[in-house]
Scaffold this motif. Structure first.
Motif, PDB file in Angstrom:
ATOM      1  N   ILE A  34      14.650 -43.135  16.824  1.00 41.63           N
ATOM      2  CA  ILE A  34      15.167 -41.888  17.386  1.00 41.63           C
ATOM      3  C   ILE A  34      14.618 -40.704  16.590  1.00 41.63           C
ATOM      4  CG2 ILE A  34      17.306 -42.934  18.172  1.00 41.63           C
ATOM      5  CD1 ILE A  34      18.621 -41.656  15.677  1.00 41.63           C
ATOM      6  N   SER A  35      14.900 -39.512  17.044  1.00 39.55           N
ATOM      7  CA  SER A  35      14.456 -38.320  16.323  1.00 39.55           C
ATOM      8  C   SER A  35      15.445 -37.983  15.211  1.00 39.55           C
ATOM      9  CB  SER A  35      14.361 -37.152  17.285  1.00 39.55           C
ATOM     10  OG  SER A  35      15.637 -36.841  17.765  1.00 39.55           O
ATOM     11  N   ARG A  36      14.953 -37.270  14.230  1.00 41.80           N
ATOM     12  CA  ARG A  36      15.839 -36.829  13.149  1.00 41.80           C
ATOM     13  C   ARG A  36      17.073 -36.092  13.697  1.00 41.80           C
ATOM     14  NH1 ARG A  36      11.390 -33.557  11.343  1.00 41.80           N
ATOM     15  NH2 ARG A  36      10.465 -34.880  12.937  1.00 41.80           N
ATOM     16  N   SER A  37      16.818 -35.271  14.675  1.00 35.29           N
ATOM     17  CA  SER A  37      17.883 -34.423  15.206  1.00 35.29           C
ATOM     18  C   SER A  37      19.097 -35.232  15.636  1.00 35.29           C
ATOM     19  CB  SER A  37      17.367 -33.626  16.396  1.00 35.29           C
ATOM     20  OG  SER A  37      16.057 -33.194  16.174  1.00 35.29           O
ATOM     21  N   LEU A  38      18.833 -36.379  16.229  1.00 34.30           N
ATOM     22  CA  LEU A  38      19.938 -37.151  16.788  1.00 34.30           C
ATOM     23  C   LEU A  38      20.902 -37.601  15.698  1.00 34.30           C
ATOM     24  CD1 LEU A  38      21.231 -38.169  19.267  1.00 34.30           C
ATOM     25  CD2 LEU A  38      19.911 -40.266  19.119  1.00 34.30           C
ATOM     26  N   LEU A  39      20.370 -37.894  14.521  1.00 30.18           N
ATOM     27  CA  LEU A  39      21.251 -38.327  13.442  1.00 30.18           C
ATOM     28  C   LEU A  39      22.262 -37.227  13.111  1.00 30.18           C
ATOM     29  CD1 LEU A  39      20.184 -40.567  10.576  1.00 30.18           C
ATOM     30  CD2 LEU A  39      21.853 -38.797  10.131  1.00 30.18           C
ATOM     31  N   PHE A  40      21.800 -35.990  13.222  1.00 32.70           N
ATOM     32  CA  PHE A  40      22.711 -34.881  12.919  1.00 32.70           C
ATOM     33  C   PHE A  40      23.685 -34.618  14.059  1.00 32.70           C
ATOM     34  CE2 PHE A  40      19.195 -34.040  10.023  1.00 32.70           C
ATOM     35  CZ  PHE A  40      19.908 -33.912   8.848  1.00 32.70           C
ATOM     36  N   HIS A  41      23.459 -35.288  15.183  1.00 31.61           N
ATOM     37  CA  HIS A  41      24.434 -35.210  16.261  1.00 31.61           C
ATOM     38  C   HIS A  41      25.644 -36.081  15.921  1.00 31.61           C
ATOM     39  CE1 HIS A  41      25.961 -34.645  20.284  1.00 31.61           C
ATOM     40  NE2 HIS A  41      26.067 -35.949  20.430  1.00 31.61           N
ATOM     41  N   TYR A  42      25.416 -37.138  15.158  1.00 34.70           N
ATOM     42  CA  TYR A  42      26.494 -38.078  14.833  1.00 34.70           C
ATOM     43  C   TYR A  42      27.096 -37.816  13.457  1.00 34.70           C
ATOM     44  CZ  TYR A  42      25.011 -40.608  18.930  1.00 34.70           C
ATOM     45  OH  TYR A  42      24.713 -40.942  20.207  1.00 34.70           O
ATOM     46  N   PHE A  43      26.293 -37.283  12.554  1.00 34.98           N
ATOM     47  CA  PHE A  43      26.788 -36.976  11.220  1.00 34.98           C
ATOM     48  C   PHE A  43      26.430 -35.528  10.897  1.00 34.98           C
ATOM     49  CE2 PHE A  43      25.732 -41.439  11.545  1.00 34.98           C
ATOM     50  CZ  PHE A  43      26.897 -42.054  11.130  1.00 34.98           C
ATOM     51  N   ALA A  44      27.448 -34.770  10.505  1.00 36.43           N
ATOM     52  CA  ALA A  44      27.253 -33.329  10.326  1.00 36.43           C
ATOM     53  C   ALA A  44      26.132 -33.032   9.336  1.00 36.43           C
ATOM     54  CB  ALA A  44      28.547 -32.681   9.857  1.00 36.43           C
ATOM     55  N   ASN A  45      26.041 -33.846   8.294  1.00 34.28           N
ATOM     56  CA  ASN A  45      24.974 -33.638   7.326  1.00 34.28           C
ATOM     57  C   ASN A  45      24.671 -34.964   6.636  1.00 34.28           C
ATOM     58  OD1 ASN A  45      27.092 -33.948   5.400  1.00 34.28           O
ATOM     59  ND2 ASN A  45      27.570 -31.797   5.722  1.00 34.28           N
ATOM     60  N   LYS A  46      23.698 -34.940   5.768  1.00 34.39           N
ATOM     61  CA  LYS A  46      23.238 -36.176   5.148  1.00 34.39           C
ATOM     62  C   LYS A  46      24.361 -36.855   4.358  1.00 34.39           C
ATOM     63  CE  LYS A  46      19.729 -38.007   2.088  1.00 34.39           C
ATOM     64  NZ  LYS A  46      18.747 -37.705   1.041  1.00 34.39           N
ATOM     65  N   ARG A  47      25.122 -36.059   3.657  1.00 36.24           N
ATOM     66  CA  ARG A  47      26.170 -36.621   2.820  1.00 36.24           C
ATOM     67  C   ARG A  47      27.192 -37.375   3.654  1.00 36.24           C
ATOM     68  NH1 ARG A  47      28.914 -32.138  -0.035  1.00 36.24           N
ATOM     69  NH2 ARG A  47      30.129 -32.158   1.867  1.00 36.24           N
ATOM     70  N   GLU A  48      27.546 -36.779   4.796  1.00 29.35           N
ATOM     71  CA  GLU A  48      28.509 -37.450   5.664  1.00 29.35           C
ATOM     72  C   GLU A  48      27.951 -38.794   6.134  1.00 29.35           C
ATOM     73  OE1 GLU A  48      30.245 -36.193   9.827  1.00 29.35           O
ATOM     74  OE2 GLU A  48      30.996 -34.839   8.267  1.00 29.35           O
ATOM     75  N   TYR A  49      26.652 -38.812   6.331  1.00 32.16           N
ATOM     76  CA  TYR A  49      26.036 -40.073   6.746  1.00 32.16           C
ATOM     77  C   TYR A  49      26.144 -41.129   5.653  1.00 32.16           C
ATOM     78  CZ  TYR A  49      22.516 -43.589   7.727  1.00 32.16           C
ATOM     79  OH  TYR A  49      21.877 -44.780   7.907  1.00 32.16           O
ATOM     80  N   TYR A  50      25.708 -40.815   4.460  1.00 31.41           N
ATOM     81  CA  TYR A  50      25.677 -41.891   3.474  1.00 31.41           C
ATOM     82  C   TYR A  50      27.044 -42.215   2.887  1.00 31.41           C
ATOM     83  CZ  TYR A  50      24.882 -38.412  -0.343  1.00 31.41           C
ATOM     84  OH  TYR A  50      24.960 -37.370  -1.222  1.00 31.41           O
ATOM     85  N   THR A  51      28.004 -41.308   3.024  1.00 30.88           N
ATOM     86  CA  THR A  51      29.359 -41.748   2.668  1.00 30.88           C
ATOM     87  C   THR A  51      29.860 -42.740   3.707  1.00 30.88           C
ATOM     88  OG1 THR A  51      30.239 -39.764   3.709  1.00 30.88           O
ATOM     89  CG2 THR A  51      30.081 -39.751   1.330  1.00 30.88           C
ATOM     90  N   ALA A  52      29.475 -42.551   4.970  1.00 30.26           N
ATOM     91  CA  ALA A  52      29.841 -43.518   6.005  1.00 30.26           C
ATOM     92  C   ALA A  52      29.239 -44.887   5.687  1.00 30.26           C
ATOM     93  CB  ALA A  52      29.378 -43.043   7.377  1.00 30.26           C
ATOM     94  N   VAL A  53      27.984 -44.871   5.248  1.00 32.08           N
ATOM     95  CA  VAL A  53      27.337 -46.131   4.874  1.00 32.08           C
ATOM     96  C   VAL A  53      28.065 -46.770   3.696  1.00 32.08           C
ATOM     97  CG1 VAL A  53      25.226 -47.148   3.958  1.00 32.08           C
ATOM     98  CG2 VAL A  53      25.083 -45.418   5.738  1.00 32.08           C
ATOM     99  N   THR A  54      28.386 -45.960   2.698  1.00 25.95           N
ATOM    100  CA  THR A  54      29.093 -46.482   1.530  1.00 25.95           C
ATOM    101  C   THR A  54      30.447 -47.067   1.918  1.00 25.95           C
ATOM    102  OG1 THR A  54      28.047 -44.777   0.186  1.00 25.95           O
ATOM    103  CG2 THR A  54      29.956 -45.902  -0.757  1.00 25.95           C
TER     104      THR A  54
END
Lengths: 195, 195
Positions: free
Chosen positions: A50-70
């Motif tokens: 997918i495009s980078r943009s789409l990731l920011f559709h699901y996670f407000a920012n990078k930190r929110e993403y990797y805390t979800a992973v953690t």
DNA sequence: GTAGCTTGTTGAGCGTTGCTCAGCAAGCCG
DNA sequence: CGGCTTGCTGAGCAACGCTCAACAAGCTAC
């Protein structure tokens, strides 16, 4: 290369839940090779196709993403450690210890990466892991039938750090038998909490 | 703002050693507020009053810079912990423990930031701290007059993790007296190494 | 079937950060 | 004064996190 201009997967549309789960899953798979906070959006998006943009559709920012992973990683371990319902209390800590050692034996790299990521730098990630440790301490104290005061909590938390380090080292270089390791961990915990 | 175009310090030229030391010092001062790896070159250069480029004249890349900062922090602690020459061996561990607790009491934030940075993510930083821990284990084993085998080394390393966690927690919320803490740490170490 | 709506998805692009490189200039020597 | 060493800078590139306007897949309604 004209082939690259015609994508092989003709644009697949997923439900929001599916996509989120997929992105977190990719993060989990990248955990052993990369410290969580160094996951690049580019790489994750590329692997998801997918495009980078789409990731920011699901996670407000990078930190929110990797805390979800953690958090996903923490939940996996937690579910593996929790005693099956119906286990008598006096066997629960024993079983959790056993399963913890098994967990580290099986997923050594991933688990170390997880613990390191959790211990290091980012307060948001640290908090996720601290929650898990707090829950572990609570389970330990209640199943051992011990009062839940500040002192004992500190001791069990410190014992957790001890166990983590020892099991991690032991998995890399076994300096005693598995039962000896388990007995040692149990002994130290007992001596600490009942003095 | 024409004032900004006329710099207040009319271009000061330092020796290589001075500049390096200054940059490391700035890193040390920023440690408590920022995880090492998140120090931005921009910020450090700004505080030093130099251009970004100059930092790369002294450190090949960012990682080399913040490992230097980490090593400086580790050295500071190491020098503080080392017993003064002439101390009889049986008092050395005692004294180091005491000074370690004092160190954490005084520099709690900085020390926690240092430990976290060392535990987290970056292998290069982790290695710097691991060296210090290895040296501590060696000192402990020799001054206690114990054989230096793999098993004992693992136990002392794990005990270090225990001590770190307990002292950190205790400094934030004292659940016992200082002498009690010291006695507890000494006891656990003794029981572990002499079983 | 097609019009229209929802919403998953993208590409272009901006600001920041790590890093490079050609060259300036401070201070010393002759 | 000329020349040398070397501390030092500015312009600029690539990669990254992140934004935004707009496209289009797939459903429902008529």
């Amino acid at each position: 290369m004209t082939a690259s201009s015609r994508p092989e997967h003709p644009r697949l549309r997923r439900t929001a839940g599916d996509r989120r789960a997929q992105l977190v899953q990719i993060g989990l798979e990248l955990l052993p090779t990369t410290p969580v906070q160094e996951l690049t959006i580019d790489e994750v998006a590329r692997q998801a196709g997918i495009s980078r943009s789409l990731l920011f559709h699901y996670f407000a920012n990078k930190r929110e993403y990797y805390t979800a992973v953690t958090r996903a990683a923490a939940d996996l371990m937690w579910e593996h450690l929790m005693p099956s319902p119906g286990t008598p209390p006096e066997e629960q800590v024993e079983g959790m210890l056993d399963r913890y050692v098994g967990w580290v034996e099986t997923f050594r790299e991933t688990h170390l990466a997880f613990v390191r990521g959790a211990a290091g730098g980012d307060p948001w990630v640290a908090e996720v892991y601290q929650e898990t440790r707090d829950r572990l301490v609570e389970v330990a104290l209640t199943t051992l039938g011990l009062p839940d005061d500040a002192l004992r909590r500190q001791l069990v938390l410190a014992w957790l750090a001890f166990a983590e380090e020892l099991v991690g080292q032991w998995a890399a270089e076994p300096t005693m038998t598995r039962p000896e390791l388990l007995a040692l961990l149990r002994d130290v915990l007992a001596r600490l909490t009942t003095r």
